[in-house]
Structures are given as C-alpha cells and as structure tokens.
Design a protein around this motif. Structure first.
Motif, PDB file in Angstrom:
ATOM      1  N   LYS A   1       0.813  -1.211   0.000  1.00 52.42           N
ATOM      2  CA  LYS A   1       0.000   0.000   0.000  1.00 52.42           C
ATOM      3  C   LYS A   1       0.849   1.265   0.000  1.00 52.42           C
ATOM      4  O   LYS A   1       0.583   2.209  -0.756  1.00 52.42           O
ATOM      5  N   SER A   2       1.874   1.303   0.821  1.00 54.35           N
ATOM      6  CA  SER A   2       2.706   2.505   0.914  1.00 54.35           C
ATOM      7  C   SER A   2       3.475   2.765  -0.374  1.00 54.35           C
ATOM      8  O   SER A   2       3.743   3.916  -0.731  1.00 54.35           O
ATOM      9  N   VAL A   3       3.833   1.704  -1.085  1.00 56.00           N
ATOM     10  CA  VAL A   3       4.568   1.843  -2.346  1.00 56.00           C
ATOM     11  C   VAL A   3       3.662   2.401  -3.436  1.00 56.00           C
ATOM     12  O   VAL A   3       4.049   3.288  -4.206  1.00 56.00           O
ATOM     13  N   TYR A   4       2.435   1.890  -3.494  1.00 57.72           N
ATOM     14  CA  TYR A   4       1.517   2.278  -4.561  1.00 57.72           C
ATOM     15  C   TYR A   4       0.820   3.616  -4.318  1.00 57.72           C
ATOM     16  O   TYR A   4       0.413   4.282  -5.269  1.00 57.72           O
ATOM     17  N   GLN A   5       0.675   4.018  -3.067  1.00 51.55           N
ATOM     18  CA  GLN A   5      -0.145   5.178  -2.760  1.00 51.55           C
ATOM     19  C   GLN A   5       0.331   6.434  -3.468  1.00 51.55           C
ATOM     20  O   GLN A   5      -0.464   7.199  -4.014  1.00 51.55           O
ATOM     21  N   LYS A   6       1.638   6.677  -3.467  1.00 52.97           N
ATOM     22  CA  LYS A   6       2.184   7.863  -4.126  1.00 52.97           C
ATOM     23  C   LYS A   6       1.888   7.826  -5.617  1.00 52.97           C
ATOM     24  O   LYS A   6       1.472   8.831  -6.209  1.00 52.97           O
ATOM     25  N   LYS A   7       2.078   6.679  -6.236  1.00 59.59           N
ATOM     26  CA  LYS A   7       1.819   6.538  -7.671  1.00 59.59           C
ATOM     27  C   LYS A   7       0.345   6.782  -7.987  1.00 59.59           C
ATOM     28  O   LYS A   7       0.012   7.473  -8.955  1.00 59.59           O
ATOM     29  N   PHE A   8      -0.521   6.220  -7.172  1.00 57.59           N
ATOM     30  CA  PHE A   8      -1.945   6.367  -7.429  1.00 57.59           C
ATOM     31  C   PHE A   8      -2.403   7.806  -7.207  1.00 57.59           C
ATOM     32  O   PHE A   8      -3.297   8.295  -7.911  1.00 57.59           O
ATOM     33  N   ASN A   9      -1.807   8.480  -6.243  1.00 61.96           N
ATOM     34  CA  ASN A   9      -2.136   9.896  -6.025  1.00 61.96           C
ATOM     35  C   ASN A   9      -1.761  10.730  -7.242  1.00 61.96           C
ATOM     36  O   ASN A   9      -2.503  11.634  -7.653  1.00 61.96           O
ATOM     37  N   ILE A  10      -0.597  10.437  -7.825  1.00 64.03           N
ATOM     38  CA  ILE A  10      -0.155  11.138  -9.032  1.00 64.03           C
ATOM     39  C   ILE A  10      -1.126  10.864 -10.180  1.00 64.03           C
ATOM     40  O   ILE A  10      -1.501  11.767 -10.937  1.00 64.03           O
ATOM     41  N   ALA A  11      -1.538   9.608 -10.313  1.00 59.13           N
ATOM     42  CA  ALA A  11      -2.466   9.236 -11.383  1.00 59.13           C
ATOM     43  C   ALA A  11      -3.814   9.928 -11.211  1.00 59.13           C
ATOM     44  O   ALA A  11      -4.405  10.421 -12.180  1.00 59.13           O
ATOM     45  N   GLU A  12      -4.314   9.983  -9.983  1.00 55.59           N
ATOM     46  CA  GLU A  12      -5.602  10.630  -9.726  1.00 55.59           C
ATOM     47  C   GLU A  12      -5.538  12.122 -10.029  1.00 55.59           C
ATOM     48  O   GLU A  12      -6.480  12.697 -10.589  1.00 55.59           O
ATOM     49  N   GLU A  13      -4.432  12.757  -9.680  1.00 54.29           N
ATOM     50  CA  GLU A  13      -4.261  14.184  -9.974  1.00 54.29           C
ATOM     51  C   GLU A  13      -4.245  14.424 -11.478  1.00 54.29           C
ATOM     52  O   GLU A  13      -4.880  15.352 -11.987  1.00 54.29           O
ATOM     53  N   PHE A  14      -3.521  13.583 -12.194  1.00 57.03           N
ATOM     54  CA  PHE A  14      -3.467  13.686 -13.653  1.00 57.03           C
ATOM     55  C   PHE A  14      -4.852  13.497 -14.267  1.00 57.03           C
ATOM     56  O   PHE A  14      -5.270  14.237 -15.166  1.00 57.03           O
ATOM     57  N   CYS A  15      -5.590  12.503 -13.781  1.00 57.14           N
ATOM     58  CA  CYS A  15      -6.912  12.206 -14.332  1.00 57.14           C
ATOM     59  C   CYS A  15      -7.892  13.353 -14.100  1.00 57.14           C
ATOM     60  O   CYS A  15      -8.691  13.688 -14.980  1.00 57.14           O
ATOM     61  N   LYS A  16      -7.835  13.979 -12.931  1.00 57.91           N
ATOM     62  CA  LYS A  16      -8.720  15.105 -12.647  1.00 57.91           C
ATOM     63  C   LYS A  16      -8.471  16.257 -13.611  1.00 57.91           C
ATOM     64  O   LYS A  16      -9.405  16.938 -14.042  1.00 57.91           O
ATOM     65  N   LYS A  17      -7.214  16.491 -13.953  1.00 58.04           N
ATOM     66  CA  LYS A  17      -6.869  17.588 -14.858  1.00 58.04           C
ATOM     67  C   LYS A  17      -7.297  17.309 -16.295  1.00 58.04           C
ATOM     68  O   LYS A  17      -7.440  18.233 -17.091  1.00 58.04           O
ATOM     69  N   ASN A  18      -7.474  16.042 -16.624  1.00 56.84           N
ATOM     70  CA  ASN A  18      -7.732  15.673 -18.014  1.00 56.84           C
ATOM     71  C   ASN A  18      -9.085  14.999 -18.234  1.00 56.84           C
ATOM     72  O   ASN A  18      -9.302  14.382 -19.279  1.00 56.84           O
ATOM     73  N   ASP A  19      -9.989  15.127 -17.259  1.00 59.65           N
ATOM     74  CA  ASP A  19     -11.340  14.580 -17.384  1.00 59.65           C
ATOM     75  C   ASP A  19     -11.307  13.081 -17.689  1.00 59.65           C
ATOM     76  O   ASP A  19     -11.963  12.593 -18.613  1.00 59.65           O
ATOM     77  N   ILE A  20     -10.510  12.370 -16.917  1.00 54.05           N
ATOM     78  CA  ILE A  20     -10.360  10.922 -17.057  1.00 54.05           C
ATOM     79  C   ILE A  20     -10.700  10.273 -15.719  1.00 54.05           C
ATOM     80  O   ILE A  20     -10.376  10.803 -14.662  1.00 54.05           O
ATOM     81  N   GLU A  21     -11.339   9.147 -15.771  1.00 52.16           N
ATOM     82  CA  GLU A  21     -11.677   8.400 -14.556  1.00 52.16           C
ATOM     83  C   GLU A  21     -10.539   7.448 -14.211  1.00 52.16           C
ATOM     84  O   GLU A  21     -10.006   6.769 -15.087  1.00 52.16           O
ATOM     85  N   PHE A  22     -10.168   7.399 -12.938  1.00 50.67           N
ATOM     86  CA  PHE A  22      -9.105   6.492 -12.486  1.00 50.67           C
ATOM     87  C   PHE A  22      -9.724   5.327 -11.730  1.00 50.67           C
ATOM     88  O   PHE A  22     -10.539   5.522 -10.828  1.00 50.67           O
ATOM     89  N   GLN A  23      -9.342   4.116 -12.110  1.00 49.14           N
ATOM     90  CA  GLN A  23      -9.885   2.917 -11.474  1.00 49.14           C
ATOM     91  C   GLN A  23      -8.770   1.959 -11.089  1.00 49.14           C
ATOM     92  O   GLN A  23      -7.785   1.810 -11.815  1.00 49.14           O
ATOM     93  N   ILE A  24      -8.949   1.310  -9.947  1.00 51.42           N
ATOM     94  CA  ILE A  24      -8.073   0.218  -9.530  1.00 51.42           C
ATOM     95  C   ILE A  24      -8.935  -1.035  -9.466  1.00 51.42           C
ATOM     96  O   ILE A  24      -9.924  -1.080  -8.731  1.00 51.42           O
ATOM     97  N   LEU A  25      -8.583  -2.039 -10.249  1.00 51.04           N
ATOM     98  CA  LEU A  25      -9.361  -3.271 -10.296  1.00 51.04           C
ATOM     99  C   LEU A  25      -8.525  -4.437  -9.794  1.00 51.04           C
ATOM    100  O   LEU A  25      -7.340  -4.554 -10.122  1.00 51.04           O
ATOM    101  N   THR A  26      -9.148  -5.303  -9.013  1.00 55.51           N
ATOM    102  CA  THR A  26      -8.488  -6.501  -8.503  1.00 55.51           C
ATOM    103  C   THR A  26      -9.201  -7.735  -9.052  1.00 55.51           C
ATOM    104  O   THR A  26     -10.164  -7.631  -9.819  1.00 55.51           O
ATOM    105  N   GLU A  27      -8.738  -8.896  -8.624  1.00 50.88           N
ATOM    106  CA  GLU A  27      -9.373 -10.136  -9.070  1.00 50.88           C
ATOM    107  C   GLU A  27     -10.832 -10.213  -8.631  1.00 50.88           C
ATOM    108  O   GLU A  27     -11.637 -10.927  -9.240  1.00 50.88           O
ATOM    109  N   LYS A  28     -11.199  -9.467  -7.585  1.00 46.96           N
ATOM    110  CA  LYS A  28     -12.588  -9.484  -7.117  1.00 46.96           C
ATOM    111  C   LYS A  28     -13.534  -8.921  -8.177  1.00 46.96           C
ATOM    112  O   LYS A  28     -14.662  -9.397  -8.327  1.00 46.96           O
ATOM    113  N   GLU A  29     -13.091  -7.880  -8.881  1.00 44.70           N
ATOM    114  CA  GLU A  29     -13.920  -7.288  -9.931  1.00 44.70           C
ATOM    115  C   GLU A  29     -13.753  -7.998 -11.269  1.00 44.70           C
ATOM    116  O   GLU A  29     -14.708  -8.104 -12.048  1.00 44.70           O
TER     117      GLU A  29
END
Length: 237
Positions: A118-146
């Motif tokens: 979690k600690s390794v991915y959190q920074k990356k995902f925060n960057i991705a979410e910020e990028f997506c907000k600026k570009n009208d893109i939805e950010f999703q994380i999918l696991t085997e459950k979905e």
C-alpha cells in the motif's frame, strides 16, 4: 480490414506537462520467469496487446468483449514524480476509451499485493488521480474481485464465436430470431429444441446461437455464468 487505432488525438489533448507524449506503449513487456506474460490479438485495436500477469490478461478479455469499449492501450504513458528527492516515474497499466466518450486509466492489481504494498503504490496512485482530474479521465483500480467474475467466463467463451472461421446459412439466424420474437424469452436449450428438430443439425444451430449472443444480436444477463439454462431475449428496438 479495420483501421488500426491511432491514439495521437489522446496524447495531443492531455494537459499534464510531466509526461512523455508518444502514441506508443511506454514499456515493452518481456518474458518473465515469475509471472505470466504474453500478448493477445486485439480485434478492437487491430494489433497485439501485451500483458504482464494473468490478471491483466483476464482484464483484456473483458474489455475486448465489452461493446461499450471503443479502444484501449496498455502501458500508455509515464507520469513523473519525486520521492525522497529522487525523480521516479509511474506507468499505468491501461488507458481505455468508451463509445460514449468516457475515458479511464485502469490499474490492475491483485488484492493481496495492494494490501502488502500500500505505501509503495499510494504515491503513484495519487499522481495518477491528480493527472486524471486535470484531463477529465476516470481512475480505477481493479483486482481479481472485480475481474474474475461470471463476466470473465462469458467473455472468454463468447470471444471464440465472434468471428467464425466458416460461414453459415442466414436462414438459420432468421429462424432463431423468429422463435425469440414468438416466445420473447427462452433458455438456450429451449431455443435450440424449438428452432431445430434434427439432432444432426443441433450442433450447427447451437454454434449459430452462440455467434448471435457473442455479437449482441441476442441478449442475456451477463452477470450470470452462461449455460444451456441461460435465458435469452431480443434487444428492444
């Protein structure tokens, strides 16, 4: 032949400056001894699509079958960020465009991996979410459950019927349509039994039924695993 997808318009439209702009995947996936890697031939993209885990492969099956998906790209771009005064970059797993205009960045991770790192991915995902907000893109994380749901079984099964290697009689497809118009809703087995009486013909007719289902000429509940007891109906006009 379907024209190969060109993602240049996407790269021209994004506003994030700390990004490598290129209509090519940012990382080629090589063979691995510790995880399943490979490629799948994509009908939507008219190209091969690489994956670096069996979970990514299964996600590709889902979006290949999903008629709402227009096109997609694996390893689409690099997002740069700083951590401990060191510049690093993060490459999302997939960029997906839908026919209705929706755009998504999708990250594919096993649930245990998400929890353990979690600690390794959190920074990356925060960057991705910020990028997506600026570009009208939805950010999703999918696991085997979905991903590993009845929809996956259905997609893998039906994709093999979407582009038949041999032709068949159009009169047979019309017979199936006429039967469904008369009864409105039937199981696969019922539709087969009513549409054809000859046992010798049933195997061919069943193939045609699956072809029609795989190409959305006949509908079913995709949240339920396909079987001969699956109920079928015609799309509403």
């Amino acid at each position: 032949m379907r024209k190969k997808s060109n993602f240049a318009d996407f790269y021209e439209s994004i506003s994030q400056k700390k990004i490598i702009i290129s209509p090519k995947k940012q990382r080629n996936i090589s063979l691995s001894e510790i995880s399943l890697t490979g490629s799948i031939s994509s009908i939507k993209n008219n190209d091969s699509v690489q994956f670096e885990s069996s979970l990514e492969r299964d996600f590709i099956y889902l979006i290949e079958f999903d008629k709402k998906v227009y096109r997609y790209l694996e390893q689409p771009f690099k997002l740069f960020y700083y951590q401990y005064n060191t510049q690093k970059y993060y490459i999302p797993d997939f960029y997906v465009e839908f026919w209705n205009g929706l755009k998504q960045i999708v990250e594919i991770k096993y649930n245990d991996d998400l929890i353990a790192n979690k600690s390794v991915y959190q920074k990356k995902f925060n960057i991705a979410e910020e990028f997506c907000k600026k570009n009208d893109i939805e950010f999703q994380i999918l696991t085997e459950k979905e991903i590993r749901s009845p929809k996956l079984f259905n997609a893998k099964f039906l994709l093999s019927y979407q582009n038949p290697k041999y032709g068949f009689n159009n009169n047979d497809t019309q017979i199936i349509l006429n039967v469904l118009k008369q009864y409105e809703q039937l199981t696969v087995q019922q539709l087969l039994d009513i549409s054809v009486k000859s046992d010798d013909k049933k195997a061919e007719m069943l193939y045609i039924i699956w072809y029609m289902v795989s190409n959305y000429l006949v509908y079913f509940d995709n949240d339920m695993k396909l079987s001969m007891e699956t109920k079928l109906w015609l799309p509403k006009l």
